[in-house]
Design a protein around this motif. Structure first.
Motif, PDB file in Angstrom:
ATOM      1  N   GLN A 167      -5.852  -0.006   2.610  1.00 50.79           N
ATOM      2  CA  GLN A 167      -6.106  -0.490   1.256  1.00 50.79           C
ATOM      3  C   GLN A 167      -7.076   0.433   0.523  1.00 50.79           C
ATOM      4  O   GLN A 167      -6.853   0.786  -0.632  1.00 50.79           O
ATOM      5  N   ARG A 207       0.791  -1.251   0.000  1.00 48.79           N
ATOM      6  CA  ARG A 207       0.000   0.000   0.000  1.00 48.79           C
ATOM      7  C   ARG A 207       0.810   1.282   0.000  1.00 48.79           C
ATOM      8  O   ARG A 207       0.442   2.255  -0.603  1.00 48.79           O
ATOM      9  N   LEU A 234      -6.541  -8.838   4.373  1.00 50.76           N
ATOM     10  CA  LEU A 234      -7.712  -8.060   4.777  1.00 50.76           C
ATOM     11  C   LEU A 234      -8.825  -8.977   5.290  1.00 50.76           C
ATOM     12  O   LEU A 234      -8.952 -10.131   4.882  1.00 50.76           O
TER      13      LEU A 234
END
Lengths: 239, 334, 289
Positions: A140, A87, A164
């Motif tokens: 994210q 990220r 996630l």
């Protein structure tokens, strides 16, 4: 007419060759997924397309122009944005500032602070939080949001669901259709094969730096992908 | 099956210790044949080699870029005068003590400057050097701002004195170079090389980064102490503004960068080159330093490893410290 | 009363140190390099103002020299320093140290080693009378205000302008900055341009307040460095505070005995380094890398 096509791309990390003649192409507004085991070269391919890593041979053609010699920031200007592995959110900037920096190139389009708040309501709640303190899901969404602020014509996403929670993964994937609705093409690198096939219209399977299988996502079957993943015939011994 | 061998050095390296011994023998017998003038010149060159070698040990191996090592040059010089003239020790014993004293001073100072990293460490060492100078100037027994003369040699004739200084320089440089080589071949040297290549990884592997750095800092301070007392011996006078001058750092950096940072031979080459450059350019005043600055920038940008690796292509190592793998198939014959 | 006076004068001088330090701190913050020639660039600007002012006037000199300093910074960054940045931590240090040596000696050739100062006429002697024993010189006051204004402007620029955000983003993660369309090399150029611009302001005010010579660059660098460390790395307001603390320490030291001024500053610096190595006003957690 495809928005991006790469042909016979090879790439190296120092002496180590990572890509061995990769070709693929994407049409505007489409989602193309790239799947493969760890070390297959998926992230490397995205880096080459985004301009982070030079291709040692082959051509990257974007909107009918060869862009091999463009640097990453120049490619952002012409509409290629990458959501990088890990990220890479600016940790000392707030959510809002990260998004504002995303608009550095001032490309016009649908995405701005307001439309992004609508796309990811969670971010709106965290507006003044510093990147350093954001959770994985927030990071994210922020990473995708930051890339969208450049209003790209081609969005590259490296590992959309990695690490996630399932709820967050669902939200991220739900937003993909909103993104392609604007005519943006999405090149998606994904670990989760089922997720990738469901979200994309076409798919390439990578093994050891080569494309070993490609086609429309609906035509690919899990057993055949498994063969491709581990080398032909591997699934005979598995399951 | 023939296995790869791991050896130190490269090429015809192993014949070179003999060559090295020969050089030392030649240097030791030179005073008989050379005039006094040349002995003085040799001492100048030895001091430069000493300074370059020490700075390289600190920066090239220890990863500590300092621009304040003149602190220890100054302390060494003043300590020599103090031990020899005020405590009436034999000047050679005084030199030894001056070096040890510098090492002792370096221990507490290291705790201070090691709180800073990178570029700020560099300026920090410089500030420390300035502070030591300011304190030295306050001590009237050491001559205050105008400095102090070294009287220990005053009973000697000029030629005897210069020969004595020459001998001290030869002994110092042999001891310092040998200890540097031994240090680099030791466990500590291996740890230092690992640290230089990747600080964090070395730490993870159990190299005690801080402790190794401190050891290097202290050892190098001793070396600078010896250099400082040699400078005092050959100049016969110590002045605070000269002996604590940041120009020493500029010169050391120049020599090491030009010759080759992180090699043992490079700084020696750099010192010799610098010696001849300053001899030639001295008359041009400030232009000479401008030229040196430009040469340094060009070298850093175009030949960042310095001249020694460039000239030898890493094939020759006069002082074998590095390991290399000899594969039997490729160049096992060498 | 002499002590109040010493403290007030020191505080005003602190603004000057903050000015010198802010550019050093900014360059370090964005690129993690320490510009060892920072003080020399300040002195260079002071000399340049003298030379230009001879042909026009003082204001003309300042207006012309400061932008040129910024351009010089941008140019040096884009040509030499960016190249050295890719070569590890040592190279930029060596190059800026070489700049320092070159600038000092060029100034020595052009202007000789004699002391000079920037003449400001009546401006330098005017003062505001606060009480019977306390007067505040107009020039020291302007110097202090300049330090505060530059800090405020930098703060606003970094936090509220797109270019400032880009600077901070590049400082956090140059690769990610590249991926949002920020040209790192340009940003580094901007950082050095701002750094030398503020160094220039500092140098000019320095030159108005005291006599200076080509060899004064390193002293200016040391004061700037001490202000940065006392204040705390990476914090603009900390740097201002660090400058003020340093100035006050020197003021009090000089009051005891003129020779102790600089030494007192050094001692405060050492004390902070030992007792509070993160500085008086360190950057907040989370904002840290």
């Amino acid at each position: 007419m495809s928005i991006l096509s790469v042909s016979n791309i090879e790439a190296h990390y120092g002496d180590l060759q990572a890509l061995f003649g990769i070709s693929l192409s994407i049409d505007p507004g489409q989602v193309h997924s790239v799947i493969g085991a760890n070390g297959a070269g998926k992230s490397t391919l995205l880096k080459v397309i985004a301009g982070n890593l030079p291709a040692s041979s082959g051509e990257v053609t974007y909107q009918n122009k060869k862009i091999n010699n463009q640097s990453a920031h120049e490619r952002v200007k012409s509409g290629i944005s990458l959501v990088p592995e890990g990220r890479r959110i600016f940790s000392s900037l707030t959510v809002e500032e990260n998004l504002k920096v995303g608009a550095f190139t001032k490309r016009a389009g649908h995405w701005n602070l307001k439309t992004l708040k609508e796309l990811y309501p969670l971010l709106a709640d965290r507006w003044n939080r510093i990147g350093f303190y954001c959770s994985g899901g927030e990071l994210q969404m922020l990473a995708i949001g930051r890339a969208l602020m450049a209003n790209p014509d081609l969005l590259l996403i490296d590992e959309a669901s990695l690490g996630l929670a399932p709820v967050v993964v669902a939200q991220v994937y739900a937003s993909l259709s909103e993104i392609t609705k604007q005519g943006t093409a999405v090149l998606l690198v994904e670990q989760d094969v089922h997720q990738a096939l469901r979200a994309s219209s076409t798919t390439s399977v990578l093994l050891e730096g080569k494309v070993v299988m490609e086609g429309s996502s609906s035509s690919l079957t899990i057993p055949s992908i498994k063969d491709a993943y581990f080398g032909v015939g591997a699934s005979n011994g598995l399951d | 099956m023939i296995k790869e061998r791991i050896v130190r050095g490269a090429g015809f390296t192993r014949a070179l210790p003999i060559f090295f011994v020969l050089i030392v023998l030649v240097l030791a017998t030179l005073p008989k044949y050379l005039g006094v003038m040349y002995q003085v010149k040799f001492v100048q060159a030895f001091i430069l080699i000493l300074l370059a070698t020490m700075w390289n040990l600190l920066a090239g191996f220890g990863g500590l870029v300092s621009i304040g090592q003149q602190a220890f040059i100054g302390i060494g010089a003043y300590a020599l005068v103090y031990f020899a003239d005020i405590l009436n020790l034999n000047p050679f014993v005084a030199t030894l003590f001056a070096g040890i004293f510098c090492g002792l001073c370096a221990i507490p100072l290291s705790f201070l400057v090691f709180r800073l990293a990178g570029g700020y460490f560099a300026i920090g060492t410089w500030v420390v050097a300035e502070i030591i100078k300011l304190f030295t100037v306050q001590i009237s027994a050491l001559g205050g701002g105008s400095g102090i003369s070294l009287a220990a040699f005053s009973g000697m004739g000029r030629e005897t004195r210069i020969a004595a200084v020459y001998w001290s320089a030869v002994v110092t440089i042999v001891v310092v170079l040998l200890s540097t080589i031994l240090l680099m071949r030791s466990r500590l040297g291996l740890g230092l090389t690992a640290m230089r290549d990747d600080n964090v990884a070395a730490g993870v592997l159990g190299v005690k980064v801080m402790r190794y750095r401190r050891i290097v800092f202290v050892v190098v301070a001793m070396g600078f102490g010896f250099a400082g007392s040699l400078i005092a011996m050959s100049n016969l006078r110590v002045q605070p503004d000269d002996i604590f001058s940041v120009n020493y750092s500029a010169i050391m950096i120049f020599m090491v960068v030009i010759g080759g940072l992180g090699t043992i031979e490079g700084p020696i080459l750099g010192a010799i080159l610098y010696y001849f450059l300053q001899d030639r350019l001295r008359d041009y005043g400030a232009w000479y330093l401008i030229v040196l600055g430009i040469i340094a920038i060009v070298t850093v940008l175009t030949a960042p490893k310095g001249l020694w690796p460039l000239i030898t292509r890493d094939r020759i190592s006069l002082f074998p410290t590095k390991y290399r793998v000899i594969s039997p198939t490729k160049d096992g014959a060498r | 009363m002499v002590w109040t006076n010493a403290i007030v004068q020191g505080l005003l001088t602190g603004g000057l140190y903050a000015l010198l330090a802010s550019g050093l701190s900014l360059i370090f913050g964005v690129m993690r390099i320490v510009n060892l020639a920072h003080g020399d660039f300040s002195i260079l600007a002071a000399y340049a103002v003298i030379s230009v002012a001879m042909h026009t006037n003082l204001i003309g000199g300042i207006v012309l020299v400061l932008p040129v300093m910024a351009l010089l910074g941008y140019f040096l960054q884009r040509t030499l320093l960016n190249k050295s940045l890719a070569m590890g931590v040592l190279s930029p240090l060596l190059i800026t140290f070489a700049f320092s040596i070159i600038i000092q000696n060029v100034l020595l050739q052009v202007y000789t080693a004699n002391n000079k100062s920037i003449l400001t006429g009546r401006f330098s002697s005017e003062s505001i009378k606060i009480s019977k024993d306390l007067q505040i010189g107009l020039l020291p006051l302007v110097t202090f205000l300049a330090g505060v204004i530059v800090t405020v402007c930098l703060h606003y620029f970094l936090n509220h302008s797109q270019l400032g955000r880009a600077l901070r983003a590049t400082s956090d993660d140059p690769m990610a900055a590249d991926l949002v369309g920020i040209n790192n090399r340009h940003i580094y150029g901007i950082a050095t341009a701002i750094g030398l611009f503020s160094a220039g302001i500092g140098g000019v005010l320095f030159g108005m307040r005291t006599q200076f010579a080509p060899s004064f660059g390193p002293i200016a660098l040391v004061f700037a460095f001490e202000a940065v460390i006392i204040g705390g790395l990476g914090s603009l307001w900390g740097t201002l505070l660090g400058g003020v603390v340093l100035g006050i320490a020197q003021g009090i030291g000089s009051q005891i005995q003129p020779a102790y001024g600089i030494l007192a500053g050094h001692i405060v610096f050492i004390a902070v380094l030992v007792l509070r190595p993160q500085g008086l006003l360190p950057k907040q957690m989370g904002a840290q890398k």
